[in-house]
Design a protein around this motif. Sequence first.
Motif, mmCIF file in Angstrom:
data_model
loop_
_atom_site.group_PDB
_atom_site.id
_atom_site.type_symbol
_atom_site.label_atom_id
_atom_site.label_comp_id
_atom_site.label_asym_id
_atom_site.label_seq_id
_atom_site.Cartn_x
_atom_site.Cartn_y
_atom_site.Cartn_z
ATOM 1 N N LEU A 94 6.101 13.250 1.891
ATOM 2 C CA LEU A 94 6.198 12.443 0.682
ATOM 3 C C LEU A 94 5.570 11.076 0.928
ATOM 4 O O LEU A 94 5.139 10.761 2.051
ATOM 5 C CB LEU A 94 7.667 12.288 0.263
ATOM 6 N N PHE A 95 5.546 10.254 -0.113
ATOM 7 C CA PHE A 95 4.904 8.946 -0.002
ATOM 8 C C PHE A 95 5.763 7.889 -0.670
ATOM 9 O O PHE A 95 6.524 8.168 -1.606
ATOM 10 C CB PHE A 95 3.515 8.984 -0.653
ATOM 11 N N THR A 96 5.620 6.675 -0.168
ATOM 12 C CA THR A 96 6.356 5.544 -0.708
ATOM 13 C C THR A 96 5.433 4.345 -0.752
ATOM 14 O O THR A 96 4.285 4.429 -0.303
ATOM 15 C CB THR A 96 7.612 5.247 0.146
ATOM 16 N N ILE A 97 5.926 3.250 -1.281
ATOM 17 C CA ILE A 97 5.144 2.020 -1.268
ATOM 18 C C ILE A 97 5.618 1.176 -0.090
ATOM 19 O O ILE A 97 6.823 0.972 0.089
ATOM 20 C CB ILE A 97 5.279 1.242 -2.614
ATOM 21 N N GLY A 98 4.684 0.747 0.736
ATOM 22 C CA GLY A 98 5.040 -0.022 1.916
ATOM 23 C C GLY A 98 5.427 -1.454 1.579
ATOM 24 O O GLY A 98 5.189 -1.943 0.466
ATOM 25 N N ALA A 99 6.019 -2.121 2.544
ATOM 26 C CA ALA A 99 6.403 -3.523 2.367
ATOM 27 C C ALA A 99 5.153 -4.385 2.243
ATOM 28 O O ALA A 99 4.108 -4.070 2.825
ATOM 29 C CB ALA A 99 7.245 -3.982 3.555
ATOM 30 N N PRO A 157 -3.933 -2.895 5.747
ATOM 31 C CA PRO A 157 -2.855 -1.909 5.727
ATOM 32 C C PRO A 157 -2.453 -1.453 7.125
ATOM 33 O O PRO A 157 -3.229 -1.546 8.073
ATOM 34 C CB PRO A 157 -3.461 -0.757 4.926
ATOM 35 N N SER A 158 -1.231 -0.956 7.238
ATOM 36 C CA SER A 158 -0.730 -0.399 8.495
ATOM 37 C C SER A 158 -1.291 1.013 8.683
ATOM 38 O O SER A 158 -1.789 1.623 7.731
ATOM 39 C CB SER A 158 0.803 -0.352 8.479
ATOM 40 N N TYR A 218 0.824 -1.212 0.000
ATOM 41 C CA TYR A 218 0.000 0.000 0.000
ATOM 42 C C TYR A 218 0.858 1.262 0.000
ATOM 43 O O TYR A 218 1.983 1.277 0.523
ATOM 44 C CB TYR A 218 -0.903 0.017 1.230
ATOM 45 N N VAL A 219 0.287 2.339 -0.557
ATOM 46 C CA VAL A 219 0.923 3.648 -0.480
ATOM 47 C C VAL A 219 1.030 4.048 0.991
ATOM 48 O O VAL A 219 0.065 3.940 1.745
ATOM 49 C CB VAL A 219 0.116 4.694 -1.260
ATOM 50 N N SER A 220 2.214 4.490 1.389
ATOM 51 C CA SER A 220 2.480 4.800 2.796
ATOM 52 C C SER A 220 2.956 6.239 2.943
ATOM 53 O O SER A 220 3.759 6.735 2.142
ATOM 54 C CB SER A 220 3.551 3.841 3.340
ATOM 55 N N ALA A 221 2.445 6.934 3.961
ATOM 56 C CA ALA A 221 2.814 8.329 4.201
ATOM 57 C C ALA A 221 4.107 8.418 4.999
ATOM 58 O O ALA A 221 4.332 7.657 5.946
ATOM 59 C CB ALA A 221 1.692 9.039 4.952
ATOM 60 N N LEU A 222 4.961 9.361 4.614
ATOM 61 C CA LEU A 222 6.195 9.658 5.338
ATOM 62 C C LEU A 222 6.036 10.984 6.079
ATOM 63 O O LEU A 222 5.238 11.829 5.681
ATOM 64 C CB LEU A 222 7.375 9.732 4.371
#
Length: 258
Positions: free
Chosen positions: A78-83, A91-92, A70-74
């Motif tokens: 910014l955003f990244t793709i989670g593990a 999702p977390s 899932y797309v994850s917030a930093l």
Amino acid sequence: MSDEYAAVKRGKLVLKGDKPKAKKRKHKKKDKESDSKVDEDCIKHGGWWKVEKIEDLSGSIAIEFGTNSYVSALDNGLFTIGAPHDEGDGPSPEEIFTGFPAGENKFALKSGYGKYLGVSKDGVVIGRSDAVGPMEQWEPVWQDGKTAILSSLNKFVSINTEDDSVVAQNTAAGEQEFCCIRSNKSREVNKSTVPEEEEGDLAEVEVNYVKKFQKFQDKKLRLNDGGVGDLKKAKVEGNLHETLLDRRSKMKADRYCK
């Protein structure tokens, strides 16, 4: 990062490892009907089901790319793709956003850090805005069973394979742009907005209302001698309820009439 995110996130969070609670059984018939319509995909994603219409893009939302990622917030906006998660996990907390309607066929997303997701001029997805403007509006595109998200710059959201950042830089949607928008809110069966008393033809409607309001001291059902012609006219003119009330009032057996 998860602890910091959880401190900012408002409302109940669905944590990794949580399982959807089974509904209490009330009727065997309902159980059989629900068993035949089990959403296996939803179960595999911890109770998070695929959103396929704009009306469902509200409340808790997660965006999945690939399988169980899932797309994850930093915390820097910014955003990244989670593990990837294990099958059956949702999702977390940092991967859960809040969706809002934002105009016709568009929606907005707020991260757990309280910022709205937007897009920069160079196509990087960022979450640093305190309000929804043109750059914070997104359009879901559903076609042939696939989903993509279009930015206000008419570019589709995808994951940058070099650094796992979330971007919106391509004008065409391909495999890299296909995603799943997921929600965990309760899905209710659409129910008719027509009152139970008004189901059937006009003659049946009048009987239903008389049964509802008439006093039955002598167990006799009292109906107005007038035909359904007046009722048809009243329905067209938009005063069906007033006409039914007047007809019952003339029978002097209605607890809500003089």
